[in-house]
Write a protein that holds these residues in place. Structure first.
Motif, PDB file in Angstrom:
ATOM      1  N   ILE A 185       5.057   7.023  -5.809  1.00 57.71           N
ATOM      2  CA  ILE A 185       5.668   5.713  -5.582  1.00 57.71           C
ATOM      3  C   ILE A 185       6.774   5.486  -6.608  1.00 57.71           C
ATOM      4  CG2 ILE A 185       5.282   3.215  -5.668  1.00 57.71           C
ATOM      5  CD1 ILE A 185       2.521   3.739  -4.407  1.00 57.71           C
ATOM      6  N   ARG A 186       6.500   5.806  -7.871  1.00 57.13           N
ATOM      7  CA  ARG A 186       7.515   5.645  -8.923  1.00 57.13           C
ATOM      8  C   ARG A 186       8.740   6.523  -8.642  1.00 57.13           C
ATOM      9  NH1 ARG A 186       4.989   2.602 -12.790  1.00 57.13           N
ATOM     10  NH2 ARG A 186       2.730   2.727 -12.757  1.00 57.13           N
ATOM     11  N   GLU A 187       8.510   7.736  -8.163  1.00 56.41           N
ATOM     12  CA  GLU A 187       9.622   8.617  -7.800  1.00 56.41           C
ATOM     13  C   GLU A 187      10.432   8.029  -6.652  1.00 56.41           C
ATOM     14  OE1 GLU A 187       7.706  12.330  -6.983  1.00 56.41           O
ATOM     15  OE2 GLU A 187       7.444  12.810  -9.110  1.00 56.41           O
ATOM     16  N   ALA A 188       9.751   7.444  -5.685  1.00 57.71           N
ATOM     17  CA  ALA A 188      10.446   6.819  -4.556  1.00 57.71           C
ATOM     18  C   ALA A 188      11.296   5.647  -5.034  1.00 57.71           C
ATOM     19  CB  ALA A 188       9.441   6.358  -3.496  1.00 57.71           C
ATOM     20  N   VAL A 189      10.783   4.877  -5.982  1.00 57.18           N
ATOM     21  CA  VAL A 189      11.554   3.751  -6.528  1.00 57.18           C
ATOM     22  C   VAL A 189      12.775   4.284  -7.273  1.00 57.18           C
ATOM     23  CG1 VAL A 189      11.520   1.838  -8.183  1.00 57.18           C
ATOM     24  CG2 VAL A 189       9.606   2.164  -6.613  1.00 57.18           C
TER      25      VAL A 189
ATOM     26  N   ALA B 163       7.100  -0.329 -11.202  1.00 58.85           N
ATOM     27  CA  ALA B 163       8.179   0.665 -11.202  1.00 58.85           C
ATOM     28  C   ALA B 163       9.548  -0.008 -11.178  1.00 58.85           C
ATOM     29  CB  ALA B 163       8.021   1.607 -10.009  1.00 58.85           C
ATOM     30  N   LYS B 164       9.664  -1.091 -10.401  1.00 56.11           N
ATOM     31  CA  LYS B 164      10.943  -1.814 -10.382  1.00 56.11           C
ATOM     32  C   LYS B 164      11.221  -2.445 -11.738  1.00 56.11           C
ATOM     33  CE  LYS B 164      10.953  -4.579  -6.792  1.00 56.11           C
ATOM     34  NZ  LYS B 164      10.988  -5.286  -5.520  1.00 56.11           N
TER      35      LYS B 164
ATOM     36  N   CYS C 129      -3.006   5.650  -2.219  1.00 56.30           N
ATOM     37  CA  CYS C 129      -3.329   5.703  -0.788  1.00 56.30           C
ATOM     38  C   CYS C 129      -4.069   7.010  -0.500  1.00 56.30           C
ATOM     39  CB  CYS C 129      -2.053   5.626   0.038  1.00 56.30           C
ATOM     40  SG  CYS C 129      -2.337   5.770   1.821  1.00 56.30           S
ATOM     41  N   LEU C 130      -5.369   6.880  -0.240  1.00 49.13           N
ATOM     42  CA  LEU C 130      -6.161   8.068   0.063  1.00 49.13           C
ATOM     43  C   LEU C 130      -5.856   8.612   1.455  1.00 49.13           C
ATOM     44  CD1 LEU C 130      -9.592   7.040  -1.471  1.00 49.13           C
ATOM     45  CD2 LEU C 130      -7.869   8.567  -2.429  1.00 49.13           C
ATOM     46  N   CYS C 131      -5.560   7.742   2.383  1.00 46.53           N
ATOM     47  CA  CYS C 131      -5.278   8.182   3.754  1.00 46.53           C
ATOM     48  C   CYS C 131      -4.093   9.144   3.809  1.00 46.53           C
ATOM     49  CB  CYS C 131      -4.995   6.979   4.648  1.00 46.53           C
ATOM     50  SG  CYS C 131      -6.383   5.850   4.850  1.00 46.53           S
ATOM     51  N   LYS C 132      -3.061   8.842   3.032  1.00 49.05           N
ATOM     52  CA  LYS C 132      -1.841   9.647   3.043  1.00 49.05           C
ATOM     53  C   LYS C 132      -1.678  10.503   1.790  1.00 49.05           C
ATOM     54  CE  LYS C 132      -0.133   8.266   6.966  1.00 49.05           C
ATOM     55  NZ  LYS C 132       0.342   9.153   8.017  1.00 49.05           N
ATOM     56  N   GLY C 133      -2.617  10.401   0.855  1.00 48.19           N
ATOM     57  CA  GLY C 133      -2.552  11.208  -0.360  1.00 48.19           C
ATOM     58  C   GLY C 133      -1.393  10.832  -1.273  1.00 48.19           C
ATOM     59  N   VAL C 134      -1.086   9.535  -1.351  1.00 42.81           N
ATOM     60  CA  VAL C 134       0.056   9.056  -2.140  1.00 42.81           C
ATOM     61  C   VAL C 134      -0.435   8.607  -3.515  1.00 42.81           C
ATOM     62  CG1 VAL C 134       1.932   7.370  -2.275  1.00 42.81           C
ATOM     63  CG2 VAL C 134       1.284   8.342  -0.075  1.00 42.81           C
ATOM     64  N   THR C 135       0.213   9.121  -4.547  1.00 41.96           N
ATOM     65  CA  THR C 135      -0.135   8.759  -5.921  1.00 41.96           C
ATOM     66  C   THR C 135       0.849   7.732  -6.472  1.00 41.96           C
ATOM     67  OG1 THR C 135       1.244  10.511  -6.852  1.00 41.96           O
ATOM     68  CG2 THR C 135      -1.060  11.066  -6.363  1.00 41.96           C
ATOM     69  N   ASP C 136       0.470   7.121  -7.593  1.00 43.52           N
ATOM     70  CA  ASP C 136       1.389   6.191  -8.246  1.00 43.52           C
ATOM     71  C   ASP C 136       2.656   6.917  -8.686  1.00 43.52           C
ATOM     72  OD1 ASP C 136      -0.217   7.542 -10.225  1.00 43.52           O
ATOM     73  OD2 ASP C 136       0.351   6.034 -11.694  1.00 43.52           O
ATOM     74  N   ARG C 137       2.540   8.171  -9.051  1.00 45.03           N
ATOM     75  CA  ARG C 137       3.716   8.956  -9.451  1.00 45.03           C
ATOM     76  C   ARG C 137       4.712   9.084  -8.295  1.00 45.03           C
ATOM     77  NH1 ARG C 137       3.317  14.560 -12.573  1.00 45.03           N
ATOM     78  NH2 ARG C 137       2.903  13.066 -14.214  1.00 45.03           N
TER      79      ARG C 137
ATOM     80  N   GLN D  79      -2.151   3.274   7.560  1.00 48.86           N
ATOM     81  CA  GLN D  79      -3.429   3.621   8.186  1.00 48.86           C
ATOM     82  C   GLN D  79      -4.398   2.448   8.057  1.00 48.86           C
ATOM     83  OE1 GLN D  79      -4.690   6.888   9.378  1.00 48.86           O
ATOM     84  NE2 GLN D  79      -2.567   7.457   9.619  1.00 48.86           N
ATOM     85  N   CYS D  80      -5.267   2.487   7.060  1.00 47.84           N
ATOM     86  CA  CYS D  80      -6.304   1.453   6.945  1.00 47.84           C
ATOM     87  C   CYS D  80      -5.821   0.209   6.208  1.00 47.84           C
ATOM     88  CB  CYS D  80      -7.545   2.017   6.250  1.00 47.84           C
ATOM     89  SG  CYS D  80      -7.390   2.259   4.469  1.00 47.84           S
ATOM     90  N   GLY D  81      -4.786   0.326   5.375  1.00 51.75           N
ATOM     91  CA  GLY D  81      -4.225  -0.823   4.680  1.00 51.75           C
ATOM     92  C   GLY D  81      -4.887  -1.192   3.366  1.00 51.75           C
ATOM     93  N   ARG D  82      -5.936  -0.478   2.983  1.00 51.84           N
ATOM     94  CA  ARG D  82      -6.639  -0.810   1.740  1.00 51.84           C
ATOM     95  C   ARG D  82      -5.796  -0.588   0.499  1.00 51.84           C
ATOM     96  NH1 ARG D  82     -12.912   1.027   2.468  1.00 51.84           N
ATOM     97  NH2 ARG D  82     -13.243  -0.107   4.398  1.00 51.84           N
ATOM     98  N   CYS D  83      -4.745   0.187   0.602  1.00 54.16           N
ATOM     99  CA  CYS D  83      -3.904   0.499  -0.553  1.00 54.16           C
ATOM    100  C   CYS D  83      -2.822  -0.550  -0.803  1.00 54.16           C
ATOM    101  CB  CYS D  83      -3.247   1.861  -0.366  1.00 54.16           C
ATOM    102  SG  CYS D  83      -2.154   1.949   1.070  1.00 54.16           S
ATOM    103  N   ALA D  84      -2.710  -1.538   0.054  1.00 57.67           N
ATOM    104  CA  ALA D  84      -1.590  -2.482  -0.017  1.00 57.67           C
ATOM    105  C   ALA D  84      -1.458  -3.149  -1.376  1.00 57.67           C
ATOM    106  CB  ALA D  84      -1.711  -3.533   1.082  1.00 57.67           C
ATOM    107  N   CYS D  85      -2.536  -3.682  -1.909  1.00 57.14           N
ATOM    108  CA  CYS D  85      -2.462  -4.392  -3.197  1.00 57.14           C
ATOM    109  C   CYS D  85      -2.063  -3.450  -4.320  1.00 57.14           C
ATOM    110  CB  CYS D  85      -3.785  -5.071  -3.521  1.00 57.14           C
ATOM    111  SG  CYS D  85      -4.151  -6.466  -2.446  1.00 57.14           S
ATOM    112  N   SER D  86      -2.669  -2.275  -4.358  1.00 56.53           N
ATOM    113  CA  SER D  86      -2.345  -1.307  -5.411  1.00 56.53           C
ATOM    114  C   SER D  86      -0.913  -0.805  -5.269  1.00 56.53           C
ATOM    115  CB  SER D  86      -3.314  -0.130  -5.373  1.00 56.53           C
ATOM    116  OG  SER D  86      -4.616  -0.553  -5.679  1.00 56.53           O
ATOM    117  N   ALA D  87      -0.491  -0.537  -4.048  1.00 58.03           N
ATOM    118  CA  ALA D  87       0.873  -0.056  -3.826  1.00 58.03           C
ATOM    119  C   ALA D  87       1.893  -1.112  -4.242  1.00 58.03           C
ATOM    120  CB  ALA D  87       1.066   0.330  -2.365  1.00 58.03           C
TER     121      ALA D  87
END
Length: 66
Positions: A14-18, A52-53, A4-12, A37-45
């Motif tokens: 997300i994995r930590e959150a899981v 991660a699960k 997520c570029l809007c919020k600066g969220v990396t895959d790492r 924000q824009c929602g473009r990250c939905a599929c990747s997230a």
């Protein structure tokens, strides 16, 4: 990698959150702001969340087998 570029969220992150207990996109949105924000990250997230699960399940299965 940035998910997520809007919020600066990396895959790492997300994995930590899981690892910290997040199990749904709603929880990731609340914790990290992905898809808020824009929602473009939905599929990747969603893909990273699913991966991660699966990693968590595999680690649990390996621990039980040991």
């Amino acid at each position: 990698m940035y998910v997520c570029l809007c919020k600066g969220v990396t895959d790492r992150r997300i994995r930590e959150a899981v690892r910290g207990g997040a199990r749904s996109m709603h929880q990731l949105k609340d914790q990290l702001g992905v898809c808020s924000q824009c929602g473009r990250c939905a599929c990747s997230a969603k893909r990273v969340l699913k991966e991660a699960k699966a990693e968590m399940r595999n680690a649990d299965d390996a621990a039980l087998a040991a």
